[in-house]
Design a protein around this motif. Structure first.
Motif, short mmCIF file in Angstrom:
data_model
loop_
_atom_site.label_atom_id
_atom_site.label_comp_id
_atom_site.label_asym_id
_atom_site.label_seq_id
_atom_site.Cartn_x
_atom_site.Cartn_y
_atom_site.Cartn_z
N PHE A 196 -4.65 -3.23 -6.79
CA PHE A 196 -4.17 -2.42 -5.18
C PHE A 196 -4.26 -1.12 -4.63
O PHE A 196 -5.02 -1.08 -3.02
N SER B 247 0.88 -1.31 -0.01
CA SER B 247 0.24 0.44 0.09
C SER B 247 0.95 1.45 -0.03
O SER B 247 0.33 2.18 -0.34
N VAL C 68 -10.85 2.75 -3.78
CA VAL C 68 -10.28 2.58 -2.13
C VAL C 68 -11.97 2.85 -1.33
O VAL C 68 -12.18 1.94 -0.78
N THR D 71 -5.58 -2.97 4.24
CA THR D 71 -4.36 -2.38 5.03
C THR D 71 -5.49 -1.41 5.94
O THR D 71 -5.23 -1.35 6.91
N ILE E 256 -6.32 -3.46 -1.42
CA ILE E 256 -4.91 -3.35 -0.68
C ILE E 256 -5.17 -2.59 -0.35
O ILE E 256 -4.68 -2.68 0.81
N ILE E 257 -4.74 -1.77 -0.39
CA ILE E 257 -4.80 -0.71 -0.03
C ILE E 257 -6.16 -0.39 1.05
O ILE E 257 -5.87 -0.40 2.71
#
Lengths: 290, 289
Positions: free
Chosen positions: B87, A36, B166, B94, B90-91
């Motif tokens: 991604f 990230s 996101v 996280t 994934i962000i």
């Protein structure tokens, strides 16, 4: 402090999840955080840092001197003027639309909401193009406007219209879900007790939705000041006259005046940072934007 | 449920009775302003393209240069949305599942591409990924040129679409019930099994919605792309730029024809997004949460 809290959570998580392989979990966690951060560093943090390093490449004097350029000053004034016209109008529209949609049940409501969101789905170039097709020389009203010596395209009215189109939904789409969620009980009580319509609006509704309103207005303002594509199509790029800040950045950049371009860009970046700070503060009051 | 009851009780009424005032004023102002600023101008665009005959219209929109621009605009947008699918997940994961120093600042900065003017991200990305830029200089020895190629276009579109992915996946991930995961684990399910059978089904509608939002935004993007793309006809020229070029040549009808194509695609994307969101909501209610 921060680290010990993180460790505590880490430990807690493991205490409640006895079956989990600690080593793999730690590895997965490091992998996700690492990926990230790398992704954001390359795509977001590096460009942000570049804006300021390029602006200050030749020192503070050169940075400050770039703002004394009269064309830069004119671009800043034009951007402020455009936002000063567009944001209040779109705020009034957003309040009216939210009142009609959230307070009443009528047919075709979800269709109306979709139409209000339409500018978000349309390319900024099209947002500008439509006004050129209407008011440009070969557009629908081009000849009539020329005969009456009115200029809309390649002048301030066109810039304002295109900006208004692009930022049209921002206040409305913050307020509609918020007002729907908060309900009508207080307003109905106020009206039943004899308060007038405006009094109910200013004394009951407005205080209820104020944080959502602030949130919508700052987003609307950020987009109004930063709009590039739509304004680029209608402005005609006349230096010092119809150049907004984002358009001026393009001109300076194409002239290889990097300090000047990134100096103007740094102002808009600070505006974006300020917008995000206000947004975080608003969210801290408990209001959560969507 | 509620809506169904309301519709039945007043099948013909355009509006439910209410003690609140101001419907006429606010509804009238909303529809008038919406028509004046958005709907009539868009209608003018479609009407302008109708000034062309059918054969002229097809000639404009199937011109090799135009087709080349679609290929880049749609190809790079699909690729960028795909990169964001991975991604962005994934962000979001996280930010939802882990605690680490600076998390709140990172979380706030996700919205940066929304707030940052596209011209700024355009010149900044170009500088970073140019041959002598911070990142470009390390890619150069491998023969990877980012700035002024289709890769640069994809990079810019990835940045623009990232917050959409996101911010759509984050709330859906927060909904995943941890006790279900724990139960599955206790019953002997492996990590990937849990991901595939519990996490993925919950976040799939959100991920597809995010993908569609990122794609729709990328197809129309102009400001951040034109600096990094190099703008070579047939190679690195996006469709919105071709529209601008036609306007600068005073080819209003050609510009309108291409604009109509893009508008049509925007409508389809809007419809797809609405359907995906409705699907997500249905799933949400069916699982009883």
């Amino acid at each position: 402090m921060m680290a010990s809290r993180a460790t505590q959570i880490f430990v807690d998580e493991h205490a409640t999840r006895p079956g989990r392989d600690t080593l793999t979990t730690a590895f997965v966690r490091a992998f996700f955080i690492g990926v990230s951060l790398l992704f954001l560093a390359a795509l977001l943090f590096a460009p942000l840092a570049t804006v300021f390093t390029m602006a200050l490449e030749k020192g503070y004097e050169a940075y400050l001197a770039s703002f004394s350029d009269p064309d830069t000053g004119a671009a800043i004034r034009l951007t402020l003027l455009t936002a000063a016209v567009v944001v209040p109008i779109n705020t009034v529209f957003g309040l009216a639309a939210a009142w009609a949609i959230a307070k009443f049940e009528f047919r075709g409501k979800s269709f109306l909401i979709t139409l209000i969101d339409l500018p978000l789905a349309v390319s900024p170039v099209i947002s500008g193009l439509v006004y050129v097709l209407l008011f440009g020389l070969q557009g629908w009203f081009g000849l009539w406007l020329q005969e009456h010596d009115i200029s809309i395209v390649f002048a301030l009215p066109g810039i304002i219209l295109a900006t208004m189109f692009v930022t049209f939904p921002y206040v409305a789409r913050e307020l509609i879900p918020l007002m729907q969620q908060l309900g009508n009980d207080e307003e109905e009580a106020a009206i039943t007790l004899g308060a007038g319509a405006w009094m109910t609006f200013f004394r009951v509704t407005l205080p209820k939705v104020r944080w959502g309103l602030v949130y919508g207005v700052i987003l609307c303002n950020a987009r109004a000041m930063g709009e590039f594509g739509a304004v680029s199509v209608v402005s005609g790029h006349i230096r010092g006259v119809t150049n907004t800040m984002p358009l001026h950045i393009e001109i300076l950049y194409n002239e290889y005046n990097f300090v000047g371009a990134f100096a103007v860009a740094s102002l808009l970046t600070l505006l974006a940072v300020l917008t995000l700070v206000v947004k975080s503060l608003v969210e801290r009051t408990g209001y959560k934007g969507h | 449920m509620n809506a169904a009851v309301e519709t039945r009780s007043a099948p013909r009424a355009l509006r439910q009775p209410s003690v609140l005032p101001g419907f006429g004023l606010t509804f009238g102002f909303t529809t008038f302003f919406l028509s004046a600023i958005v709907l009539l101008p868009l209608a003018a665009l479609v009407l302008m393209s109708l000034r062309l005959s059918w054969s002229e219209f097809w000639e404009v929109i199937l011109d090799p240069r135009a087709v080349g621009s679609y290929r880049l605009s749609f190809g790079a947008s699909l690729l960028a949305a795909g990169i964001n699918l991975v991604f962005g997940f994934i962000i979001a994961w996280t930010l939802v599942r882990y605690e680490f120093p600076g998390k709140r600042i990172i979380d706030a900065l996700i919205d940066m591409p929304f707030a940052l003017p596209t011209a700024v991200s355009g010149i900044a990305l170009t500088t970073v990924f140019a041959q002598n830029g911070w990142i470009g200089q390390y890619l150069e020895p491998f023969g990877i040129k980012v700035a002024y190629t289709w890769i640069g276009v994809t990079v810019a579109l990835t940045l623009i679409g990232m917050p959409f992915m996101v911010r759509t996946v984050q709330p859906a991930l927060a909904e995943v019930q941890k006790d279900l995961e724990d139960a599955a684990e206790t019953l002997g399910a492996g990590r990937f099994h849990i991901f595939r059978r519990i996490i993925l089904p919950t976040v799939l509608p959100a991920m597809l919605t995010g993908f569609a939002l990122a794609f729709a935004r990328a197809v129309g993007e102009y400001g951040s792309v034109i600096f990094i793309s190099g703008n070579l006809p047939m190679k690195t020229e996006i469709t919105p730029l071709l529209i601008v070029i036609k306007l600068e040549e005073f080819d209003y009808r050609g510009a309108a024809a291409l604009g109509t194509v893009m508008l049509f695609i925007s409508f389809i994307m809007l419809l797809a997004i609405n359907l995906l969101q409705a699907w997500g909501r249905r799933r949400h209610t069916r699982t009883g949460r």
